[in-house]
Design a protein around this motif. Structure first.
Motif, PDB file in Angstrom:
ATOM      1  N   SER A   1       0.804  -1.232   0.000  1.00  0.00           N
ATOM      2  CA  SER A   1       0.000   0.000   0.000  1.00  0.00           C
ATOM      3  C   SER A   1       0.830   1.272   0.000  1.00  0.00           C
ATOM      4  O   SER A   1       0.290   2.354   0.226  1.00  0.00           O
ATOM      5  CB  SER A   1      -0.934   0.005   1.219  1.00  0.00           C
ATOM      6  OG  SER A   1      -0.185  -0.091   2.425  1.00  0.00           O
ATOM      7  N   ASP A   2       2.132   1.166  -0.229  1.00  0.00           N
ATOM      8  CA  ASP A   2       2.979   2.352  -0.106  1.00  0.00           C
ATOM      9  C   ASP A   2       3.327   2.965  -1.459  1.00  0.00           C
ATOM     10  O   ASP A   2       4.460   3.349  -1.718  1.00  0.00           O
ATOM     11  CB  ASP A   2       4.240   2.032   0.693  1.00  0.00           C
ATOM     12  CG  ASP A   2       5.052   0.909   0.061  1.00  0.00           C
ATOM     13  OD1 ASP A   2       4.453   0.018  -0.574  1.00  0.00           O
ATOM     14  OD2 ASP A   2       6.285   0.914   0.204  1.00  0.00           O
ATOM     15  N   GLY A   3       2.337   3.059  -2.350  1.00  0.00           N
ATOM     16  CA  GLY A   3       2.544   3.779  -3.594  1.00  0.00           C
ATOM     17  C   GLY A   3       2.625   5.282  -3.330  1.00  0.00           C
ATOM     18  O   GLY A   3       2.561   5.705  -2.165  1.00  0.00           O
ATOM     19  N   PRO A   4       2.761   6.106  -4.351  1.00  0.00           N
ATOM     20  CA  PRO A   4       2.746   5.672  -5.748  1.00  0.00           C
ATOM     21  C   PRO A   4       4.132   5.245  -6.238  1.00  0.00           C
ATOM     22  O   PRO A   4       5.155   5.716  -5.743  1.00  0.00           O
ATOM     23  CB  PRO A   4       2.278   6.921  -6.484  1.00  0.00           C
ATOM     24  CG  PRO A   4       2.810   8.061  -5.653  1.00  0.00           C
ATOM     25  CD  PRO A   4       2.742   7.585  -4.233  1.00  0.00           C
ATOM     26  N   PHE A   5       4.109   4.339  -7.230  1.00  0.00           N
ATOM     27  CA  PHE A   5       5.323   3.926  -7.926  1.00  0.00           C
ATOM     28  C   PHE A   5       5.283   4.502  -9.336  1.00  0.00           C
ATOM     29  O   PHE A   5       4.214   4.715  -9.914  1.00  0.00           O
ATOM     30  CB  PHE A   5       5.413   2.402  -7.983  1.00  0.00           C
ATOM     31  CG  PHE A   5       5.648   1.755  -6.651  1.00  0.00           C
ATOM     32  CD1 PHE A   5       6.926   1.534  -6.192  1.00  0.00           C
ATOM     33  CD2 PHE A   5       4.574   1.373  -5.844  1.00  0.00           C
ATOM     34  CE1 PHE A   5       7.152   0.950  -4.944  1.00  0.00           C
ATOM     35  CE2 PHE A   5       4.780   0.778  -4.610  1.00  0.00           C
ATOM     36  CZ  PHE A   5       6.071   0.565  -4.155  1.00  0.00           C
ATOM     37  N   ASP A   6       6.452   4.728  -9.886  1.00  0.00           N
ATOM     38  CA  ASP A   6       6.537   5.206 -11.270  1.00  0.00           C
ATOM     39  C   ASP A   6       6.339   4.069 -12.264  1.00  0.00           C
ATOM     40  O   ASP A   6       5.892   4.310 -13.392  1.00  0.00           O
ATOM     41  CB  ASP A   6       7.904   5.861 -11.510  1.00  0.00           C
ATOM     42  CG  ASP A   6       8.128   7.071 -10.628  1.00  0.00           C
ATOM     43  OD1 ASP A   6       7.499   8.113 -10.895  1.00  0.00           O
ATOM     44  OD2 ASP A   6       8.917   6.953  -9.659  1.00  0.00           O
ATOM     45  N   ALA A   7       6.673   2.856 -11.859  1.00  0.00           N
ATOM     46  CA  ALA A   7       6.567   1.702 -12.758  1.00  0.00           C
ATOM     47  C   ALA A   7       6.382   0.441 -11.930  1.00  0.00           C
ATOM     48  O   ALA A   7       6.855   0.357 -10.782  1.00  0.00           O
ATOM     49  CB  ALA A   7       7.807   1.595 -13.635  1.00  0.00           C
ATOM     50  N   ILE A   8       5.696  -0.524 -12.530  1.00  0.00           N
ATOM     51  CA  ILE A   8       5.502  -1.833 -11.899  1.00  0.00           C
ATOM     52  C   ILE A   8       5.831  -2.902 -12.929  1.00  0.00           C
ATOM     53  O   ILE A   8       5.351  -2.857 -14.065  1.00  0.00           O
ATOM     54  CB  ILE A   8       4.059  -2.024 -11.402  1.00  0.00           C
ATOM     55  CG1 ILE A   8       3.713  -1.009 -10.315  1.00  0.00           C
ATOM     56  CG2 ILE A   8       3.855  -3.447 -10.871  1.00  0.00           C
ATOM     57  CD1 ILE A   8       2.261  -1.084  -9.841  1.00  0.00           C
ATOM     58  N   SER A   9       6.639  -3.871 -12.535  1.00  0.00           N
ATOM     59  CA  SER A   9       6.882  -5.056 -13.355  1.00  0.00           C
ATOM     60  C   SER A   9       6.266  -6.258 -12.661  1.00  0.00           C
ATOM     61  O   SER A   9       6.363  -6.404 -11.440  1.00  0.00           O
ATOM     62  CB  SER A   9       8.384  -5.268 -13.576  1.00  0.00           C
ATOM     63  OG  SER A   9       9.089  -5.297 -12.341  1.00  0.00           O
ATOM     64  N   SER A  10       5.606  -7.088 -13.435  1.00  0.00           N
ATOM     65  CA  SER A  10       5.039  -8.345 -12.941  1.00  0.00           C
ATOM     66  C   SER A  10       5.431  -9.406 -13.946  1.00  0.00           C
ATOM     67  O   SER A  10       4.848  -9.508 -15.028  1.00  0.00           O
ATOM     68  CB  SER A  10       3.513  -8.234 -12.817  1.00  0.00           C
ATOM     69  OG  SER A  10       2.949  -9.459 -12.380  1.00  0.00           O
ATOM     70  N   ILE A  11       6.448 -10.197 -13.598  1.00  0.00           N
ATOM     71  CA  ILE A  11       7.095 -11.098 -14.554  1.00  0.00           C
ATOM     72  C   ILE A  11       6.868 -12.542 -14.115  1.00  0.00           C
ATOM     73  O   ILE A  11       7.496 -13.022 -13.172  1.00  0.00           O
ATOM     74  CB  ILE A  11       8.605 -10.800 -14.655  1.00  0.00           C
ATOM     75  CG1 ILE A  11       8.843  -9.311 -14.892  1.00  0.00           C
ATOM     76  CG2 ILE A  11       9.241 -11.631 -15.764  1.00  0.00           C
ATOM     77  CD1 ILE A  11      10.296  -8.884 -14.734  1.00  0.00           C
ATOM     78  N   GLY A  12       5.961 -13.234 -14.778  1.00  0.00           N
ATOM     79  CA  GLY A  12       5.698 -14.630 -14.443  1.00  0.00           C
ATOM     80  C   GLY A  12       4.993 -14.818 -13.122  1.00  0.00           C
ATOM     81  O   GLY A  12       5.055 -15.896 -12.534  1.00  0.00           O
ATOM     82  N   MET A  13       4.305 -13.792 -12.632  1.00  0.00           N
ATOM     83  CA  MET A  13       3.599 -13.882 -11.361  1.00  0.00           C
ATOM     84  C   MET A  13       2.094 -14.007 -11.544  1.00  0.00           C
ATOM     85  O   MET A  13       1.409 -14.671 -10.767  1.00  0.00           O
ATOM     86  CB  MET A  13       3.916 -12.651 -10.502  1.00  0.00           C
ATOM     87  CG  MET A  13       3.161 -12.573  -9.176  1.00  0.00           C
ATOM     88  SD  MET A  13       1.571 -11.719  -9.388  1.00  0.00           S
ATOM     89  CE  MET A  13       0.883 -11.941  -7.741  1.00  0.00           C
ATOM     90  N   ALA A  14       1.548 -13.382 -12.590  1.00  0.00           N
ATOM     91  CA  ALA A  14       0.089 -13.286 -12.727  1.00  0.00           C
ATOM     92  C   ALA A  14      -0.582 -14.639 -12.933  1.00  0.00           C
ATOM     93  O   ALA A  14      -1.792 -14.766 -12.705  1.00  0.00           O
ATOM     94  CB  ALA A  14      -0.263 -12.342 -13.882  1.00  0.00           C
ATOM     95  N   GLU A  15       0.181 -15.663 -13.340  1.00  0.00           N
ATOM     96  CA  GLU A  15      -0.398 -17.005 -13.478  1.00  0.00           C
ATOM     97  C   GLU A  15      -0.882 -17.551 -12.142  1.00  0.00           C
ATOM     98  O   GLU A  15      -1.704 -18.474 -12.095  1.00  0.00           O
ATOM     99  CB  GLU A  15       0.639 -17.973 -14.069  1.00  0.00           C
ATOM    100  CG  GLU A  15       1.104 -17.606 -15.462  1.00  0.00           C
ATOM    101  CD  GLU A  15       2.292 -16.658 -15.479  1.00  0.00           C
ATOM    102  OE1 GLU A  15       2.961 -16.566 -16.519  1.00  0.00           O
ATOM    103  OE2 GLU A  15       2.557 -16.006 -14.440  1.00  0.00           O
ATOM    104  N   HIS A  16      -0.378 -17.003 -11.038  1.00  0.00           N
ATOM    105  CA  HIS A  16      -0.785 -17.441  -9.701  1.00  0.00           C
ATOM    106  C   HIS A  16      -2.034 -16.719  -9.197  1.00  0.00           C
ATOM    107  O   HIS A  16      -2.582 -17.095  -8.160  1.00  0.00           O
ATOM    108  CB  HIS A  16       0.346 -17.190  -8.692  1.00  0.00           C
ATOM    109  CG  HIS A  16       1.597 -17.973  -8.953  1.00  0.00           C
ATOM    110  ND1 HIS A  16       1.677 -19.336  -8.753  1.00  0.00           N
ATOM    111  CD2 HIS A  16       2.814 -17.587  -9.402  1.00  0.00           C
ATOM    112  CE1 HIS A  16       2.905 -19.745  -9.065  1.00  0.00           C
ATOM    113  NE2 HIS A  16       3.602 -18.707  -9.461  1.00  0.00           N
ATOM    114  N   VAL A  17      -2.464 -15.680  -9.896  1.00  0.00           N
ATOM    115  CA  VAL A  17      -3.522 -14.813  -9.369  1.00  0.00           C
ATOM    116  C   VAL A  17      -4.888 -15.480  -9.400  1.00  0.00           C
ATOM    117  O   VAL A  17      -5.659 -15.407  -8.431  1.00  0.00           O
ATOM    118  CB  VAL A  17      -3.555 -13.480 -10.150  1.00  0.00           C
ATOM    119  CG1 VAL A  17      -4.785 -12.660  -9.777  1.00  0.00           C
ATOM    120  CG2 VAL A  17      -2.283 -12.687  -9.877  1.00  0.00           C
ATOM    121  N   GLY A  18      -5.228 -16.126 -10.510  1.00  0.00           N
ATOM    122  CA  GLY A  18      -6.532 -16.760 -10.649  1.00  0.00           C
ATOM    123  C   GLY A  18      -7.543 -15.844 -11.315  1.00  0.00           C
ATOM    124  O   GLY A  18      -7.543 -14.628 -11.110  1.00  0.00           O
TER     125      GLY A  18
END
Length: 439
Positions: free
Chosen positions: A261-278
């Motif tokens: 919850s400690d945004g804001p970020f300038d950029a986010i990378s999500s590499i091979g993680m979203a397959e776990h989300v459902g």
């Protein structure tokens, strides 16, 4: 009473006859049975049925789970070219227009029982996830699933992945001719797509062993936060960060993206993680990442995709993957991923398929495992090493046959006046890539 042809011949011939009747065609590969008998066309790969337990497992748990248990236990094996054998099996089992009829399956049961014998199958081999409770993709259940896959010893992963410790598709071509070069090229491609600049904040969701945040901080001067649910990954990542002298610019957390919850970020990378989300949680995932970005910030979502079902049938988890590899992992068609990202408020600006790149990457990982087999077994178990060899080789074949894909989706959180911060020529990052030797 069994038809006479089903009860005649060697064990290999009887198995082949039964499977041929079940599938409606002759087996397109060589098969060897426990009595040393062989049958089928010659080829670079041979399927080996080492004992009757393999048949018992498949009888009592038909489908992929029975096959997986037989493989993990060593009751079922492959000799020679594993990839060629998997290519032939894939075309036979997973790309057939007509599946075996119930009548054919029932007719095959007596013959299989006669070959397998009256005994019950042995217990499932170790490493299988069982007795899961509650809804999928809760905080607790996701934490347990990640621990099963990743908390098996960092040294084992280093043997398979190599020194880069990057567990996602590499980026081949240009000057990238080794696995290490191709993984560095992939990380740099992501940094360029995110247009990282010195002093910016980067969040890497599912940071693994820290390779992305290390590259971004070292080469682009960002301040980075990496989050993972794996205690062993976090310990390794922190050690690598300290050794690189970047502890003042990189923070590694054991944290769920839903608790960040400690945004804001300038950029986010999500590499091979979203397959776990459902699927049920994906819109929540996208909305959470959007909220963590500043207006004008970018998301790079690197995710495996399945082909859409032409009949729109409900998605079923792969039994082998679910039981032995990625518990609760789910794949979605890329179109659905794009739609959910946009429904959450992102503007999708670029999509790049890297399907062939992942097949090449997986073959390198399999090579690493096979070349270090005794050490890999000593670091974990033979069953887990067998799981990994089959999982990675079969995945390589699935990518090669376009049964699954892998895509990088670049999306932005637009500013209030609709600004994206992107150049008019969106793919400016390609100007920095080297020439492709295949051209």
């Amino acid at each position: 009473m069994l038809p006479e042809v089903w009860a005649m011949g060697s064990a290999a011939e009887r198995i082949a006859n039964l499977l041929g009747r079940l599938l409606g065609e002759e087996l397109p590969f060589r098969l060897r049975a426990w009595d040393g008998s062989e049958t089928g066309p010659p080829g670079p790969g041979v399927l080996v049925v080492r004992n009757r337990d393999a048949l018992r497992r498949m009888l009592f748990r038909p489908g992929e789970l029975g096959l997986a248990r037989a493989w993990v236990a060593g009751d079922l094996d492959a000799e020679g070219d594993l990839y060629e054998l998997l290519h032939r099996l894939s075309g036979l089992l997973w790309e057939r227009e007509a599946q075996p009829s119930k009548r054919a399956a029932l007719q095959a049961v007596p013959g299989l029982l006669a070959l397998a014998g009256p005994q019950l199958p042995p217990p499932p081999p170790p490493e299988e996830i069982r007795r899961r409770t509650g809804r999928r993709h809760t905080l607790r259940r996701d934490r347990e699933a990640i621990s099963h896959h990743y908390d098996v010893g960092n040294r084992f992963y280093e043997l398979v992945l190599g020194p880069s410790m990057v567990y996602s598709c590499a980026y081949w071509g240009g000057e990238a001719r080794t696995l290490e070069q191709a993984q560095a090229a992939k990380l740099d491609l992501i940094c360029r797509k995110l247009d990282l600049r010195e002093g910016q904040r980067l969040l890497d969701v599912g940071c693994g062993w820290g390779s992305m945040v290390l590259h971004a901080a070292r080469e682009y001067g960002v301040r980075a936060v990496g989050i993972t649910l794996s205690q062993e990954q976090a310990a390794c990542a922190r050690k690598r960060v300290a050794e690189a002298g970047l502890a003042d610019r990189i923070e590694i957390r054991v944290q769920d993206y839903r608790r960040t919850s400690d945004g804001p970020f300038d950029a986010i990378s999500s590499i091979g993680m979203a397959e776990h989300v459902g699927d049920d949680r994906y819109r929540e995932y996208a909305a959470r990442l959007l909220a963590l970005l500043r207006p004008g910030g970018r998301l790079l979502n690197h995710q495996i995709a399945r082909r859409p079902d032409p009949d729109d049938e409900p998605y079923e988890l792969n039994a082998f993957i679910d039981a032995y590899v990625f518990p609760d992992g789910e794949l979605a068609p890329v179109g659905r991923t794009v739609a959910l990202l946009e429904q959450a408020g992102f503007e999708v600006r670029d999509l790049e398929s890297l399907r062939e790149h992942y097949a090449l990457t997986l073959r390198e990982w399999v090579r690493n495992l096979e070349e270090n087999w005794p050490q890999a077994v000593s670091l974990t178990t033979e069953g887990r090493a067998r799981v990994w060899r089959l999982y990675m080789a079969a995945s390589a074949v699935a990518f090669e046959r376009a049964q699954i894909g892998i895509n990088q989706v670049l999306a932005v959180r637009a500013t209030g006046d609709g600004g994206s911060g992107l150049p008019l020529r969106t793919r400016a990052w390609l100007q920095e890539a080297g020439p492709d030797p295949s051209e």
